[in-house]
Design an enzyme around this catalytic site. Structure first.
Site, PDB file in Angstrom:
ATOM      1  N   ARG A 105       1.041  -1.180   0.154  1.00 41.78           N
ATOM      2  CA  ARG A 105       0.184  -0.232   0.045  1.00 41.78           C
ATOM      3  C   ARG A 105       0.941   1.300   0.183  1.00 41.78           C
ATOM      4  O   ARG A 105       1.555   1.574   1.044  1.00 41.78           O
ATOM      5  CB  ARG A 105      -1.122  -0.073   1.202  1.00 41.78           C
ATOM      6  CG  ARG A 105      -1.553   1.418   1.356  1.00 41.78           C
ATOM      7  CD  ARG A 105      -2.696   1.089   2.347  1.00 41.78           C
ATOM      8  NE  ARG A 105      -3.768   0.659   1.869  1.00 41.78           N
ATOM      9  CZ  ARG A 105      -5.053   0.769   2.284  1.00 41.78           C
ATOM     10  NH1 ARG A 105      -5.332   1.198   3.526  1.00 41.78           N
ATOM     11  NH2 ARG A 105      -6.140  -0.130   1.653  1.00 41.78           N
ATOM     12  N   HIS A 132      -6.967   0.627  -6.722  1.00 41.68           N
ATOM     13  CA  HIS A 132      -7.265  -0.297  -5.459  1.00 41.68           C
ATOM     14  C   HIS A 132      -8.096  -1.565  -6.247  1.00 41.68           C
ATOM     15  O   HIS A 132      -9.106  -1.775  -5.883  1.00 41.68           O
ATOM     16  CB  HIS A 132      -8.161   0.464  -4.471  1.00 41.68           C
ATOM     17  CG  HIS A 132      -8.382  -0.159  -3.155  1.00 41.68           C
ATOM     18  ND1 HIS A 132      -7.551  -1.207  -2.836  1.00 41.68           N
ATOM     19  CD2 HIS A 132      -8.926   0.178  -1.993  1.00 41.68           C
ATOM     20  CE1 HIS A 132      -7.710  -1.335  -1.478  1.00 41.68           C
ATOM     21  NE2 HIS A 132      -8.632  -0.711  -1.114  1.00 41.68           N
ATOM     22  N   GLN A 135     -10.052  -4.234  -3.773  1.00 40.54           N
ATOM     23  CA  GLN A 135     -11.211  -3.503  -3.264  1.00 40.54           C
ATOM     24  C   GLN A 135     -12.337  -3.777  -4.356  1.00 40.54           C
ATOM     25  O   GLN A 135     -13.442  -4.442  -4.223  1.00 40.54           O
ATOM     26  CB  GLN A 135     -11.093  -2.250  -3.030  1.00 40.54           C
ATOM     27  CG  GLN A 135     -12.499  -1.450  -2.647  1.00 40.54           C
ATOM     28  CD  GLN A 135     -12.711  -1.851  -1.377  1.00 40.54           C
ATOM     29  OE1 GLN A 135     -11.932  -1.981  -0.316  1.00 40.54           O
ATOM     30  NE2 GLN A 135     -14.007  -2.390  -1.057  1.00 40.54           N
ATOM     31  N   ASP A 225     -17.160   6.589  -2.024  1.00 44.53           N
ATOM     32  CA  ASP A 225     -16.096   6.669  -1.376  1.00 44.53           C
ATOM     33  C   ASP A 225     -15.737   8.061  -0.451  1.00 44.53           C
ATOM     34  O   ASP A 225     -16.351   8.946  -0.865  1.00 44.53           O
ATOM     35  CB  ASP A 225     -14.816   6.129  -2.169  1.00 44.53           C
ATOM     36  CG  ASP A 225     -13.585   6.181  -1.615  1.00 44.53           C
ATOM     37  OD1 ASP A 225     -13.435   6.087  -0.278  1.00 44.53           O
ATOM     38  OD2 ASP A 225     -12.514   6.117  -2.117  1.00 44.53           O
ATOM     39  N   CYS A 265     -16.562   1.359   0.108  1.00 40.92           N
ATOM     40  CA  CYS A 265     -15.524   0.763   0.388  1.00 40.92           C
ATOM     41  C   CYS A 265     -14.898   0.668   1.936  1.00 40.92           C
ATOM     42  O   CYS A 265     -14.006  -0.071   2.502  1.00 40.92           O
ATOM     43  CB  CYS A 265     -13.903   1.105  -0.360  1.00 40.92           C
ATOM     44  SG  CYS A 265     -13.566   3.000  -0.146  1.00 40.92           S
ATOM     45  N   ARG A 293     -13.518  -8.597   1.513  1.00 43.35           N
ATOM     46  CA  ARG A 293     -11.884  -8.475   1.356  1.00 43.35           C
ATOM     47  C   ARG A 293     -11.025  -9.883   1.729  1.00 43.35           C
ATOM     48  O   ARG A 293     -10.250 -10.133   0.992  1.00 43.35           O
ATOM     49  CB  ARG A 293     -11.503  -7.190   2.042  1.00 43.35           C
ATOM     50  CG  ARG A 293     -12.219  -5.876   1.729  1.00 43.35           C
ATOM     51  CD  ARG A 293     -11.689  -5.479   0.077  1.00 43.35           C
ATOM     52  NE  ARG A 293     -10.189  -5.257   0.184  1.00 43.35           N
ATOM     53  CZ  ARG A 293      -9.636  -4.408   0.531  1.00 43.35           C
ATOM     54  NH1 ARG A 293     -10.187  -3.348   1.178  1.00 43.35           N
ATOM     55  NH2 ARG A 293      -8.291  -4.318   0.469  1.00 43.35           N
TER      56      ARG A 293
HETATM   57  N1   CP Z   1     -11.494  -0.299   1.949  1.00 45.13           N
HETATM   58  C1   CP Z   1      -9.900  -0.301   2.600  1.00 45.13           C
HETATM   59  O1   CP Z   1      -9.031  -0.625   1.817  1.00 45.13           O
HETATM   60  O2   CP Z   1      -9.855  -0.098   3.967  1.00 45.13           O
HETATM   61  P1   CP Z   1      -8.343   0.032   4.762  1.00 45.13           P
HETATM   62  O3   CP Z   1      -8.113   1.526   4.386  1.00 45.13           O
HETATM   63  O4   CP Z   1      -9.164   0.269   6.092  1.00 45.13           O
HETATM   64  O5   CP Z   1      -7.829  -1.031   4.329  1.00 45.13           O
HETATM   65  N1  NVA Z   2      -9.853   6.477  -1.733  1.00 40.33           N
HETATM   66  C1  NVA Z   2      -9.522   6.142  -0.396  1.00 40.33           C
HETATM   67  C2  NVA Z   2      -9.609   4.701  -0.188  1.00 40.33           C
HETATM   68  C3  NVA Z   2      -9.783   4.192   1.415  1.00 40.33           C
HETATM   69  C4  NVA Z   2      -9.934   2.710   1.219  1.00 40.33           C
HETATM   70  C5  NVA Z   2      -8.014   6.364  -0.052  1.00 40.33           C
HETATM   71  O1  NVA Z   2      -7.272   6.423  -1.002  1.00 40.33           O
HETATM   72  O2  NVA Z   2      -7.980   6.857   1.063  1.00 40.33           O
END
Ligand code: CP
Ligand code: NVA
Length: 313
Positions: A105, A132, A135, A225, A265, A293
């Protein structure tokens, strides 16, 4: 079917592979619940590298490794310093010598692409500023469980044209769902992205509009989101101003199909992109979606790290 090493972007894969992954994840979920899922990653380790916070993504990958008989190793930028303490290509080869997979990430999408290029073990995108994909795939799985099909459904996305939106649009184009996104000017997905989608999937029913009411008409899945993604905290006040009018609430849901489900999400910011009423309503599938997930990624790990990228149903 081709052998697959990495999972960095939805559009890196063909529709048959994505569809088979979803079906396998649904089948594996049943096996898991019956206590019959094999521990196919025994003695294997997965490096889980996070530059940003996470609840769902970390828990799901780490729990999935336990279910599969292996071990997740959580590391942050403080330890690895990907591209800072050490070049990405060096990290890639060190990890490949000791471990069996790498989940990342990151802010930079290019960093994950470079990891995949230099690592001989699977590299999985756990969210970058660009996409993502895990997701979006877990979301497709949730939709398939709900409706028994994907083709012909209409997904509506209201809000920021961000990483999640880009991956959902890609999944919908690939798997035959319609996708209608409504975002304010300045926060839309790039035109080049849509051109690429149409080149790849000329029949894709994908559109981008400004008016949420137009987008939501005939929607089977209404999705949103956060308006402020991780790394955008300094823009918070301005974004909240720009996105007012893009909230999913009872009034907007009236324009969707009566049986429409609501997805997010998570984390969700009640009172901004969605009301508490919709989050807690009969439309909401947000916690089924979060649980998936785990189920999707457990199958993804088993396929990439255990079966050499081949899907064995
Ligand atoms: N939806 C998602 O990726 O959640 P987190 O940021 O908590 O991993
Ligand atoms: N768009 C959001 C998604 C979080 C799961 C971010 O990147 O923070």
């Amino acid at each position: 079917m081709a052998r697959i090493k990495d999972f960095v972007n939805i559009l890196d894969h063909d529709s048959a592979f994505l569809s088979a992954l979803i079906d396998k994840a649904i089948a594996d979920k049943k096996l898991f619940r019956a206590g019959q899922l094999p521990a196919s990653l025994s003695r294997k380790t997965l490096v889980m590298y996070f530059e940003k916070p996470s609840l769902r993504t970390r828990l799901s990958f780490e729990t999935a490794m336990v279910h599969l008989g292996g071990q997740g190793i959580y590391v942050t930028s403080a330890e690895i310093g990907l591209g800072k303490r050490e070049p990405v290509k060096d990290v890639a080869r060190v990890v490949s010598g000791m471990c069996d997979g790498f989940v990342a990430r990151t802010f930079s999408h290019e960093a994950v692409c470079e990891m995949a290029k230099y690592a001989s073990v699977p590299v999985i995108n756990a969210l970058t500023d660009y996409s993502h994909p895990c997701q979006a795939m877990a979301d497709m799985m949730t939709a398939k469980e709900e409706f028994g099909k994907l083709e012909g459904l209409k997904m509506v996305y209201i809000g920021d044209g961000n990483n999640v939106a880009r991956s959902l649009a890609s999944a919908c184009a690939s798997l035959g769902l319609g996708f209608s996104i409504a975002s304010p000017e300045g926060f839309k997905l790039e035109q080049e992205f849509f051109e690429f989608l149409f080149k790849r999937y000329p029949k894709a029913q994908v559109e981008q509009v400004t008016d949420p009411v137009i987008a939501v008409k005939g929607g089977d899945i209404v999705y949103t989101d956060t308006w402020v993604s991780m790394g955008q905290e300094e823009e918070r006040e301005e974004r909240i101003r720009q996105f007012s009018g893009y909230q999913i609430n009872r009034e907007l849901m009236k324009h969707a199909n009566p049986q429409a489900i609501f997805m997010h999400c998570l984390p969700a910011y009640r009172g901004l992109e969605v009301t508490d009423e919709i989050m807690e309503s009969a439309h909401s599938r947000v916690f089924e979606e979060a649980e998936n997930r785990l189920h999707f990624q457990r199958t993804l790990l088993a396929v990439l790290m255990g079966s050499g990228g081949e899907i064995r149903l």
